[in-house]
Design a protein around this motif. Structure first.
Motif, PDB file in Angstrom:
ATOM      1  N   TYR A  32       3.185   9.349   3.964  1.00 56.62           N
ATOM      2  CA  TYR A  32       1.963   8.805   3.378  1.00 56.62           C
ATOM      3  C   TYR A  32       2.242   7.710   2.358  1.00 56.62           C
ATOM      4  CZ  TYR A  32      -0.863  12.593   5.322  1.00 56.62           C
ATOM      5  OH  TYR A  32      -1.514  13.445   6.168  1.00 56.62           O
ATOM      6  N   ALA A  33       1.455   6.647   2.435  1.00 53.07           N
ATOM      7  CA  ALA A  33       1.370   5.715   1.329  1.00 53.07           C
ATOM      8  C   ALA A  33       0.418   6.318   0.301  1.00 53.07           C
ATOM      9  CB  ALA A  33       0.844   4.380   1.810  1.00 53.07           C
ATOM     10  N   ALA A  50      -0.533   1.016  -5.930  1.00 46.49           N
ATOM     11  CA  ALA A  50      -0.169   1.683  -4.683  1.00 46.49           C
ATOM     12  C   ALA A  50       1.334   1.587  -4.460  1.00 46.49           C
ATOM     13  CB  ALA A  50      -0.917   1.073  -3.497  1.00 46.49           C
ATOM     14  N   ILE A  51       1.852   2.568  -3.711  1.00 45.08           N
ATOM     15  CA  ILE A  51       3.282   2.626  -3.439  1.00 45.08           C
ATOM     16  C   ILE A  51       3.500   3.094  -2.012  1.00 45.08           C
ATOM     17  CG2 ILE A  51       3.422   4.991  -4.367  1.00 45.08           C
ATOM     18  CD1 ILE A  51       6.213   4.241  -5.474  1.00 45.08           C
ATOM     19  N   ASN A  52       4.439   2.483  -1.309  1.00 39.97           N
ATOM     20  CA  ASN A  52       4.676   2.897   0.067  1.00 39.97           C
ATOM     21  C   ASN A  52       5.556   4.143   0.086  1.00 39.97           C
ATOM     22  OD1 ASN A  52       7.166   1.716  -0.548  1.00 39.97           O
ATOM     23  ND2 ASN A  52       7.441   0.960   1.545  1.00 39.97           N
ATOM     24  N   TRP A  53       5.899   4.625   1.275  1.00 39.40           N
ATOM     25  CA  TRP A  53       6.560   5.919   1.385  1.00 39.40           C
ATOM     26  C   TRP A  53       7.919   5.959   0.667  1.00 39.40           C
ATOM     27  CZ3 TRP A  53      11.308   6.823   3.658  1.00 39.40           C
ATOM     28  CH2 TRP A  53      11.870   5.736   4.344  1.00 39.40           C
ATOM     29  N   ARG A  57       7.862  -0.863  -1.801  1.00 37.36           N
ATOM     30  CA  ARG A  57       6.737  -1.795  -1.961  1.00 37.36           C
ATOM     31  C   ARG A  57       5.702  -1.191  -2.895  1.00 37.36           C
ATOM     32  NH1 ARG A  57       3.635  -4.461   1.929  1.00 37.36           N
ATOM     33  NH2 ARG A  57       3.436  -2.624   3.223  1.00 37.36           N
ATOM     34  N   ARG A  72       7.049   7.656  -7.257  1.00 35.52           N
ATOM     35  CA  ARG A  72       6.877   8.870  -6.466  1.00 35.52           C
ATOM     36  C   ARG A  72       8.221   9.577  -6.343  1.00 35.52           C
ATOM     37  NH1 ARG A  72       4.533   7.289  -0.849  1.00 35.52           N
ATOM     38  NH2 ARG A  72       4.985   9.473  -0.316  1.00 35.52           N
ATOM     39  N   ASP A 102       0.941   2.232   6.131  1.00 38.81           N
ATOM     40  CA  ASP A 102       1.225   1.293   5.061  1.00 38.81           C
ATOM     41  C   ASP A 102       0.212   1.392   3.920  1.00 38.81           C
ATOM     42  OD1 ASP A 102       2.309  -2.200   5.234  1.00 38.81           O
ATOM     43  OD2 ASP A 102       2.724  -0.590   3.799  1.00 38.81           O
ATOM     44  N   ILE A 103       0.573   0.788   2.789  1.00 41.84           N
ATOM     45  CA  ILE A 103      -0.291   0.820   1.623  1.00 41.84           C
ATOM     46  C   ILE A 103      -1.491  -0.091   1.831  1.00 41.84           C
ATOM     47  CG2 ILE A 103       1.562   1.431   0.046  1.00 41.84           C
ATOM     48  CD1 ILE A 103       1.806  -1.427  -0.786  1.00 41.84           C
ATOM     49  N   TYR A 110      -8.422   4.849   2.479  1.00 34.90           N
ATOM     50  CA  TYR A 110      -7.732   6.091   2.138  1.00 34.90           C
ATOM     51  C   TYR A 110      -8.587   7.274   2.563  1.00 34.90           C
ATOM     52  CZ  TYR A 110      -4.240   3.503  -0.434  1.00 34.90           C
ATOM     53  OH  TYR A 110      -3.202   2.660  -0.766  1.00 34.90           O
TER      54      TYR A 110
END
Length: 123
Positions: A32-33, A50-53, A57, A72, A102-103, A110
């Motif tokens: 999950y992003a 926001a943050i990617n997995w 990013r 995270r 992706d984010i 979401y």
């Protein structure tokens, strides 16, 4: 969907700091992003960060750049928002959100949301 629970909100004076946490359930957290949104009274919910997995990013909305840090820990199924140099205009209910792939920066993209945690910054 993943289940999300925020914590860490509270009352702080302007210039102070808070660290929000978002605990996620499920074994697929890494897929999950994740993102933080906020909603002030009388206003629409807005994107914060926001943050990617993998954490490779990261996006921030301009008003929080240089003051907030999203991170995270996939081993703990957790996401964080370190908020420094807080301003009264940061006062809002803060929500964590998740989406597969992706984010994104738009609320409707979401599909999993926490219940929110109140952040109040006094002047």
């Amino acid at each position: 969907q993943v289940q999300l629970v925020e914590s860490g909100g509270g009352l702080v004076q302007a210039g102070g700091s808070l660290r929000l946490s978002c605990a996620a359930s499920g074994r697929t957290f890494i897929s999950y992003a994740m993102a933080w949104f906020r909603q002030a009274p009388g206003k629409e919910r807005e994107f914060v960060a926001a943050i990617n997995w993998s954490g490779s990013r990261i996006y921030y909305t301009d008003p929080v750049k240089g003051r907030f840090t999203i991170s995270r820990d996939n081993a703990k199924n957790a996401m964080y928002l370190q908020m420094d140099s807080l301003k009264p205009e940061d006062t809002a209910v803060y929500y964590c959100a998740a989406r597969r792939l992706d984010i994104a920066t738009i609320t409707s993209q979401y599909d999993s949301w926490g219940q929110g945690t109140q952040v109040t910054v006094s002047s």
